[in-house]
Every structure is written in C-alpha cells, then in structure tokens.
Motif scaffolding. Sequence first.
Motif, PDB file in Angstrom:
ATOM      1  N   GLN A   1      -9.857  10.035  58.566  1.00 11.81           N
ATOM      2  CA  GLN A   1     -10.590   8.840  58.532  1.00 11.81           C
ATOM      3  C   GLN A   1     -11.807   8.773  57.444  1.00 11.81           C
ATOM      4  O   GLN A   1     -12.507   9.545  57.492  1.00 11.81           O
TER       5      GLN A   1
ATOM      6  N   PRO B   1     -13.640  12.179  54.139  1.00  5.68           N
ATOM      7  CA  PRO B   1     -13.176  11.764  55.511  1.00  5.68           C
ATOM      8  C   PRO B   1     -13.204  12.643  56.454  1.00  5.68           C
ATOM      9  O   PRO B   1     -13.101  13.860  56.261  1.00  5.68           O
ATOM     10  N   VAL B   2     -13.279  12.207  57.850  1.00  4.50           N
ATOM     11  CA  VAL B   2     -13.423  12.994  58.925  1.00  4.50           C
ATOM     12  C   VAL B   2     -11.859  12.854  59.853  1.00  4.50           C
ATOM     13  O   VAL B   2     -11.575  11.779  60.011  1.00  4.50           O
TER      14      VAL B   2
ATOM     15  N   PRO C   1     -23.694   8.513  56.777  1.00  2.87           N
ATOM     16  CA  PRO C   1     -22.736   9.773  56.789  1.00  2.87           C
ATOM     17  C   PRO C   1     -22.783  10.674  55.974  1.00  2.87           C
ATOM     18  O   PRO C   1     -23.549  10.351  54.878  1.00  2.87           O
TER      19      PRO C   1
ATOM     20  N   ILE D   1     -21.202  12.311  63.294  1.00  4.51           N
ATOM     21  CA  ILE D   1     -19.717  12.297  63.188  1.00  4.51           C
ATOM     22  C   ILE D   1     -19.047  12.069  64.295  1.00  4.51           C
ATOM     23  O   ILE D   1     -19.306  13.041  65.258  1.00  4.51           O
ATOM     24  N   LYS D   2     -18.226  11.133  64.762  1.00  4.74           N
ATOM     25  CA  LYS D   2     -17.546  10.963  66.085  1.00  4.74           C
ATOM     26  C   LYS D   2     -16.111  11.094  65.708  1.00  4.74           C
ATOM     27  O   LYS D   2     -15.633  10.911  64.498  1.00  4.74           O
ATOM     28  N   ALA D   3     -15.701  11.809  66.811  1.00  5.17           N
ATOM     29  CA  ALA D   3     -14.129  11.932  66.642  1.00  5.17           C
ATOM     30  C   ALA D   3     -13.261  11.669  67.820  1.00  5.17           C
ATOM     31  O   ALA D   3     -14.083  11.646  68.727  1.00  5.17           O
TER      32      ALA D   3
ATOM     33  N   VAL E   1     -15.225   7.787  56.127  1.00  9.09           N
ATOM     34  CA  VAL E   1     -16.506   7.569  56.815  1.00  9.09           C
ATOM     35  C   VAL E   1     -17.355   6.961  56.026  1.00  9.09           C
ATOM     36  O   VAL E   1     -18.505   6.242  56.472  1.00  9.09           O
ATOM     37  N   LYS E   2     -17.061   6.751  54.652  1.00  4.25           N
ATOM     38  CA  LYS E   2     -18.083   6.266  53.857  1.00  4.25           C
ATOM     39  C   LYS E   2     -18.206   4.550  54.160  1.00  4.25           C
ATOM     40  O   LYS E   2     -17.218   4.025  54.204  1.00  4.25           O
ATOM     41  N   ASN E   3     -19.357   3.934  54.345  1.00  6.85           N
ATOM     42  CA  ASN E   3     -19.414   2.699  54.812  1.00  6.85           C
ATOM     43  C   ASN E   3     -20.508   1.845  53.798  1.00  6.85           C
ATOM     44  O   ASN E   3     -21.078   0.924  54.193  1.00  6.85           O
TER      45      ASN E   3
ATOM     46  N   GLN F   1     -19.540  12.234  51.388  1.00  4.75           N
ATOM     47  CA  GLN F   1     -19.297  11.556  52.493  1.00  4.75           C
ATOM     48  C   GLN F   1     -17.632  11.455  52.593  1.00  4.75           C
ATOM     49  O   GLN F   1     -16.980  10.716  52.716  1.00  4.75           O
TER      50      GLN F   1
ATOM     51  N   GLU G   1     -15.675   9.089  48.306  1.00  4.12           N
ATOM     52  CA  GLU G   1     -16.537   9.805  49.298  1.00  4.12           C
ATOM     53  C   GLU G   1     -17.756  10.341  48.770  1.00  4.12           C
ATOM     54  O   GLU G   1     -18.320  11.477  49.059  1.00  4.12           O
TER      55      GLU G   1
END
Lengths: 189, 774
Positions: free
Chosen positions: A165, A161-162, A174, B357-359, A167-169, A159, A109
């Motif tokens: 999930q 997780p949200v 992010p 950020i999408k959810a 989010v680090k890409n 970064q 992250e």
Amino acid sequence: MKPTHSLLTLTLALTITAVIWSCGTNEAPAPEDENELITTVRLTFTENGTTAPLKFEWKDLDGDGGNAPTTSRITLKASRSYKVDVEFLDESKTPTDNITDEVREEGDEHLVVLTPTPSSLFTYMATDKDSRNFPIGLSGTVATGSINQGSLRVQLRHQPPVNGQPVKNGTVAPGSDDVNITFDVVVAP
Amino acid sequence: MKNSQRVVRLFISLLFIGLLDFNKVHAQNTADCDCFVKGVVKDRETNLPIVGAVLTIKNTSKVATTDTEGHYKFDRLCQGNYVLECKIIGYKTTRTPIELQHSAEENLNLSEDEVHLQDVEIVARRVTSLTQPSGSLQNQSLEQTRGQTLAEALQKIVGVTMLQTGASIAKPVIHGLHSNRILIINNGIRQEGQQWGSEHAPEIDPFIAKRLSVVKGAAGVRYGSDAIGGVILVEPAELPYTTSSLRGELNTVGFTNGRTGVLSGTIEGRLNKWKGFGWRVQGTLKNGGNIRTPDYFLANTGVREQNFSAAAGYRSLKLGAEVFYSQFHTNLGIFSGSHIGSTSDLLNVIQNGEPFIKADFNRAIERPNQLVNHDLLKIKAYRQFSGHRLSLTLGRQYNQRAEYDLHGPQAALKPALLFRITTLTGDVVWEHKPIAKEITGQIGFSGLHQYNFTDGRPLIPDFEQSNAGAFVIERWIRQKWEWEAGLRYDMRWLQVYRFIGQTLDQQNHQFNSWSGTVGCVFNANSHLSVRANFGTGWRPPSVNELYSKGVHHGAAAYEEGDETLRPETAYNFMGTVEYTSERFRAEIGLYHNFIQNFIYLKPQSEPILTIRGAFPYFKYVQTNATFSGADLTSEWNITQRWEHTAKISYLRAYDQAGGDYLVAIPANRVENGLRFKIGKVIHSHDSFISIGHLWVDQQKRVPPNSDFMPPPSAYHLWSIQVGGDIILTEKQKITWGITGQNLLDTAYRDYLNRFRYYSLEQGRNFSVRLKWIF
C-alpha cells in the motif's frame, strides 16, 4: 571384526573429505560497496529573469564519520523569486554517480522537503509531480522575504509502500530520512 | 533422638503392614526384610552401561557398585520407602524414591522374589560441570515451548532472559550477558554465525533438541574462549541403536498471534541387517504473519523457516561413529515502523507514542528483512579401551546472512549486507580410566579455523581466524565431597583484511590466555547439598569491536571500534544451596562475575554529523565491570494434586571504573506458577491445568542520559496452560496442550527489546500443540 575395520575406514575417509572440502573455498577479499551512498547535496538557485545559477553544496566525500562534512552558506537576495533545483550525488565514485535521476524515477516513494527557519525567510513551492500527483520536490520555486538570516533544512524522505500500500501522501511524516542536512541562509539586500 | 524416632516409625509401619498382610499372605510376613532392589545404570546419551557407579540406600548402611554390565543389586531390605542414590564421577548424582511395599491382593499370585523385588533402572546424565549452576528443559517443560524460538524457550530457565529486536528476533541472555559472551553448543559443535550482532538470532531449530540446557557463569575450561557468561547446550536424542522398529513423532503448533503455524516431524530407526546402526531424519516448517500488539499490528513481522537434519551412526561397546548434517533456513521480516534514517526520525516516533506505519494482518515479508542460512556437518567417532575413552569431533559450518534494507534507490536485488562465514572445528577428548576408582577426568585439544566475507555497506572487514586450545579437567568424589578442577590454555590468531580506499590493508592480532576452574559439592545429607565454584574465562575482542565504523541503523548511533582493545577476562564466583525433600525442593544460587577489560559502547560528548543529520557517537572502550545476582527456584507439592513453583532472578551490573551502572541489563523478575493435576479426563491421561504470573520490574539501574527514552515501566503478565496425553495404542500417543500467553492483553514494553522505542510488545497469544508419537 569386519564392521570395525570398515567403520574406521569410513571415518577416515569422511575426515579426509572434510579437510579437502574446507581448503578449496578461499577467495580474495573485495572492497566494500556502499551501494546507496549520498555524499553531496547541491542546491542550484536561478533568479527569475537571469541565467547565472547560484550553486550551494553540502559535502561529505568520505561518507559517515572520518572527515567532517563541509557546507556552503546560501546567500539570496531579498524579495526575489528563484527557480531551485535539488541534486543528490555520490562523488566517492568515479565517475560521479547522480542519484537525482533515481529519486525522480521513484518519485512515488520519495519526497524532498525544504524547511526554512524562521519560516518568513522564504516560501518554497515544489513544481514537479509524481504519478499520483503528489510533489517530488526536486524542482521548485522560492520567493524570498525581507532581509533576514536563518537556516534551511533539506530532507529527502524515503516513503516506500508498506505491505503493497502506498504511504506517500505529500506530507513529511511517512517513511524515513535518506538525507537530513542543514544550510545556513542569509537573505541580503 | 531422630534415629530412635525413625526406628519407632519404621517399626510401627512395618507392624501395620504386617497386620494388614497377616490374614492374606501367611507365607510372607516373615519375609518383610527380604526385599531386593536390582537394576542397571546406564548413560542417558549413549545408553551404554556405567561401570563402577556407587549406589547407596539413604539412611541405611547398604552400598553397592555396578559391575561391568552396569548391574547392581541390594538384598535383605525391609519393606518401606527408601531413597536410592547413585553417584559416579562425571555424572549428576541421582536420587530415586523406591517403594518396597507390595499390594497384597494384586501380588498374591506372584512369587516371593517378585513381590519384594523392585527393578530400578537408573539413567545417569553425564554433566559438563558438577559444581556450576545449570538449568535444563526436557520432556514436558520442553514440550510446552515447542514452536517458540530458542531464546523464548530458554527464558523458562531462571537467570536466563532474552534480548529482542522486535517481535521476530530474540537472543538468549544469561546473567545479563549475551551475544559473543555466551556460547551455544549445537549438538556438540560450537555454533559460529555472526553472534556479535544483537539482531542476529541463533540459527538453530529447537525441534532438533531433546534437551536444552544452560550452564551459567564462566565455563571457559571445557568450552574455550567466549564462554564467559555461560553456555547453552542443544542436545538431540541418542540415535536409536537398540530399538527395533521404525518410530517417530509429528508436532503441530498453531499460534493465534501472527497466525503462525509450525509443523515438525522426525522419523528414526535402525538397520535390521547390521546391528548397531541407527538413523534419523527430521524437518521443520514454520510460517507466520504480522504480530499484533494490544493496539495495532506490527507491519512486516512475518517469519518463514525451513529446517532439515539427518543423522546416521554406528555403535558398539568398543567404538562408535556418527554423521550429522543440518540445514537451517529462515526469512525474517523486520518491523517496518522501526526503520529510521536519522535521530530526528527516532525522536518523532518516540514522541508519537506509536508507530507511524499501520498495517493489517499480512503474511508477505518485505524489506527490511533477513535471509539466513546455516549448514552444519558433524562427524564424531569414539573408541573405548580398557576404561579409557577417546573421542574425535569434527565440524564444518557455513553461515550466510543477507540483510536487506528498506533503504536505497540503488539496491534493487542486492542485500545491503551479506556475511558469509565458514568455520571448521576439531576436538579430541581423552577421558582417562578412573584413578583409584575416585578420580576421573579428561584431557582435550580443540582447534578452529574460520573465514568471513562481508559484502555491501562498510560494517566489519573480511577476516580469517584460527584458535587452538588444550585443557584438562579432573573430578574426585569421596563420600560426601565432590571436587572438580580444570585448566586450559587458548591462542587465537586473527587476520583482518580491510580496504582503505581501494588498497588492501592487512592487520594481524594474536591473543592468548589461561582459564581455570575449581569447585566442590558437599552433600550434607539426603536433603541438603551445597555447591561452590570459581571459574575464569576469556574473550578476545571481536572484529566489530575492533573495526566497526559507521551508523548502526535502528540503534540511531554512530559506532566506532578500537583496534587496540585487549581481551576480556571473567572471574566468576558461584555458590548454590539445594534443599530437596519429598514435597519441597528449593535452590538458591548466588553469583558474582567480575569482568576485567569489559568492552562496551561509551557515549562520546560530540555527535557525528552525517548526511542523515547528527547521530550520537559511541566508541568501544574497556572498563572493569561486575555482574552480581541471585537466582532462586522452588517447587512445592502442596498436595497430591496442587503444585506451586516460583522463580526469582535478581541482577545488578556495575561499571567499576566509570562508577556507574551498565546499560542494557535485564530487569529483575519474579515468576509464580500454580499447577493442578487433574489426572484422567475422558481419554486424556496426566491432564493438568496451570496458571502463571510474571512480574518484571522497571530497570532503574541505568546511567543518566544513556538512552533516548527512560526504561519502560514494570509489567505483569498472566498465562495459562492446559494439557495431557491421549494414549492410542501401546506405541502411539498424542500429547496435547493449549497455552495462553499475555492473557489480559497487557500493553507493555520491555527494556531488552531494541524496538521498545517504536512499538509495544506482543499482545494476547493462544497456541495449540499436538504431538503424535508413533
């Protein structure tokens, strides 16, 4: 008349209870504890084939506000290759707290981004990877261009997780900045 | 001219009634002017009779006063429609329409007395101020807000708006002032949490309230320091001292947006063995998930709430005592997309136009979030003796606020910020016996002691403070005039414990001030009344204004306090004109609030450079500010079934010393509602349908370059409501309601939402409300 008396007694008893209760809770004030302060960003450049590291630091020992931060100027040689290591320290604590290890542990992250301006100053390539094979950016290589000068932005992107999930890409977008600072850079002959 | 017309009209109607009745009831046509009105006047809260209330029947010379049991009686009245007015000092004047007309056929078997007698029970409400403008929500208007937060509910009152931090956190704003500048009186106790924070919502379960009211403008005399913008009163129902059986209600509310469910129940009764003992237990559960805007879900905007309260009390004519305990517990998710580390993060989101950020829908609450607990224990006792009333109120509150940041590799389980504040309050009020039956008043003393601990990242230091105040308010009612005047003196001692490095440094502050109020009501006639009030109030600087130093996350600003700040003083002029007729009611209120030494955050020219980049630099400074505006409401019964309501609020706030507008002032707005009373549909009584429209203007009065983006555009919102009552048995009833908010799923942003930079406001939201009374 009896209920009246008992009621007054009750009220009195409750009042006294409230007063006593209120007195027993005093505690001594404790100093603040900024548990996530980063005071220092240190970049260590080691030219390939040499063993003498060059260290450059951005420092704000008293945290946000107060005394202004100090920055050293990064001086590199043109058309060379360097190994670079990024460190994050909290030097307000004794002993110094090294946050770099935690960033590495939570590599999934975090992302360290080095952005030179102009981009022809040098090219940077991260050599470390997280568990999902994205770069972390704490270690990497730098190949300098021709004689020039400019700046280097160092970002530590957080970064996390949200909603469970990741989010680090591998890109900067992010998350948010834990560190966002700029060094002056000179690429000299 | 008018009088003669009225006599003619009355004569004709009497004649008409007489003619109708003639054939049916021979015996009664001579008794047309032999009607009675009798009843009792009681205090709405205490249910005790009110002695010495003056009752008049408008447009007649008849006057009556209530006896020691609150009874009154009028006799020798002619048949017809009248307005019964009830006045007593310290209470709001009531006007009750009465119909002294019998329906001949149904009343044939009744005795003459009953035919011509109307029993009118008047329930008077003790008011905090006769002359200051106020508004309230109760019964149906409160019912329709069930399930919403306190701030959302109060928005129904004209002049009240809200300050939001995303979809989950909202604070009430009265005439442009909020946080420390307004007071919330929760069940008679001054609510003490961390009010200074704009992202700190009031820790109150609105289901506790039977009535929510707002006193607008400076009310410093009765409530003490800080009440310079207004006061919010959260008033529970009186304990059931007289009703014989167990009763209660169960509320269920479901919202489509956030899939929020709310369950709240109350059970109350009295002890049969001991006369005069009553009790109540109440609790609320709330669970909501991610809120949806028209275009996307807002990640991590769920909410959990568990609240509980219990009360017990005793009451007789002479004395009473009550104990109340409540617990409020909430876990609020804070929109993940609002988390920024630096100014460039903020500018990137604004440029992107929507969150990075999408959810999807999710109920889980992750970091960043707030865990807030508020405990309140209240003990109240009073005694009445020979017309005097002495009351004592004690309160103990404990508020714990844990704020968890998204941030940080180290903060595994610890909150980034933890506040623990304990407050003890005590009030003694003596309401003296009326002087010459015309002057009543009260003298009171109040005290407060409070201590606060802050742990975690540096924000505000630990502190301890004590307040002491004394006040007197007197009211005089004579014929058409009602006067009110009051004076108060307050002192505050503040000790601040801060650490400079590792050394403890203690700072002492002392503040004190006078407050005053004077006002009058002129009841020109039964239709028109005019009220005027001049009030002052003061507010000592709060600890954050004196000592804060650091980056305000979310606001992307470095904020710095100033220990030399002086108290603010408000001078508030308010005038209200109220017109009431049978089918139309309108109220226009004008106000001008001048605040000397108004404390605000002033942008500094140089930014502050930090490890997370450069932040705009703000310092708390003082100026002289004015808040001037108007509130307008009207209710018009177009026909028996159609009703139109309108609310307009206008506000202009100005920094007099700086010569510019102030930031974060609510935009002007107009609200219209059209209601159709359907009546009985299948099993539902008193059914209605109403459509509402709200227009909020763009806030154009902002200082240049004061914000990261221009204030959002004006917006229109449509809403719909349907509802009614289903009577099950004599004692059981179900009240139902369906509401649709933001019907057209309008995409908009509000200037008073601190997350306007990051996302749109809530989209369409339908809710279903069921209330079972048993």
